[in-house]
Design a protein around this motif. Structure first.
Motif, PDB file in Angstrom:
ATOM      1  N   PHE A 168       0.847  -1.182   0.000  1.00 57.64           N
ATOM      2  CA  PHE A 168       0.000   0.000   0.000  1.00 57.64           C
ATOM      3  C   PHE A 168       0.887   1.238   0.000  1.00 57.64           C
ATOM      4  N   VAL A 169       0.528   2.209  -0.795  1.00 55.49           N
ATOM      5  CA  VAL A 169       1.184   3.514  -0.753  1.00 55.49           C
ATOM      6  C   VAL A 169       0.152   4.464  -0.172  1.00 55.49           C
ATOM      7  N   THR A 222       5.588  -3.385   7.266  1.00 54.31           N
ATOM      8  CA  THR A 222       6.893  -2.811   6.974  1.00 54.31           C
ATOM      9  C   THR A 222       6.661  -1.410   6.434  1.00 54.31           C
ATOM     10  N   VAL A 223       7.345  -0.441   7.000  1.00 53.40           N
ATOM     11  CA  VAL A 223       7.130   0.953   6.621  1.00 53.40           C
ATOM     12  C   VAL A 223       8.383   1.505   5.965  1.00 53.40           C
ATOM     13  N   ASN A 224       8.222   2.126   4.814  1.00 54.98           N
ATOM     14  CA  ASN A 224       9.306   2.832   4.137  1.00 54.98           C
ATOM     15  C   ASN A 224       8.880   4.273   3.977  1.00 54.98           C
ATOM     16  N   LYS A 281      -0.612   8.095   2.128  1.00 54.18           N
ATOM     17  CA  LYS A 281      -0.159   9.363   2.702  1.00 54.18           C
ATOM     18  C   LYS A 281      -0.487   9.355   4.188  1.00 54.18           C
ATOM     19  N   LYS A 282       0.302  10.099   4.953  1.00 52.61           N
ATOM     20  CA  LYS A 282       0.108  10.046   6.405  1.00 52.61           C
ATOM     21  C   LYS A 282      -1.282  10.496   6.832  1.00 52.61           C
ATOM     22  N   GLU A 283      -1.901  11.420   6.094  1.00 54.61           N
ATOM     23  CA  GLU A 283      -3.245  11.858   6.484  1.00 54.61           C
ATOM     24  C   GLU A 283      -4.311  10.802   6.178  1.00 54.61           C
ATOM     25  N   GLU A 284      -3.981   9.796   5.345  1.00 54.16           N
ATOM     26  CA  GLU A 284      -4.911   8.717   5.036  1.00 54.16           C
ATOM     27  C   GLU A 284      -4.873   7.592   6.071  1.00 54.16           C
ATOM     28  N   LEU A 285      -3.898   7.630   6.961  1.00 56.76           N
ATOM     29  CA  LEU A 285      -3.791   6.593   7.994  1.00 56.76           C
ATOM     30  C   LEU A 285      -4.763   6.896   9.131  1.00 56.76           C
ATOM     31  N   THR A 286      -6.006   6.597   8.882  1.00 57.76           N
ATOM     32  CA  THR A 286      -7.058   6.856   9.861  1.00 57.76           C
ATOM     33  C   THR A 286      -7.427   5.556  10.562  1.00 57.76           C
TER      34      THR A 286
END
Length: 89
Positions: free
Chosen positions: A5-6, A33-35, A8-13
């Motif tokens: 998954f790609v 795993t986070v890049n 954006k940080k604001e989509e991590l709800t």
């Protein structure tokens, strides 16, 4: 099952994470795993890393070539003269 998954940080709800859990948490374990983008290091951080690497090299060198002690009555100048005596170089 594996997916990339790609996001954006604001989509991590919490809602997005719940969807992720419902799709992948069959056995109760999810490995994430986070890049992220490369973070530029400050000059101070670069200096610290360089010093840590130099210290690590010093430790490795000391393990390969441990310090040796010599007798107190050894004539260092005589040893140097013998090293550079004609025929030894």
């Amino acid at each position: 099952m594996e997916a990339t998954f790609v996001v954006k940080k604001e989509e991590l709800t919490p809602g997005w994470l719940e969807k992720l859990k419902s799709q992948f948490a069959e056995d109760g374990t999810i490995i994430i795993t986070v890049n992220g983008p490369e973070k530029r290091l400050s000059v101070e951080e670069q200096r610290v890393i360089t010093q840590q690497n130099m210290f690590k090299q010093l430790q490795e060198t000391q393990m390969q070539h441990p310090p040796k002690t010599i007798d107190a009555d050894v004539d260092i100048n005589k040893l140097i003269d013998e090293m550079y005596w004609q025929g030894n170089h």
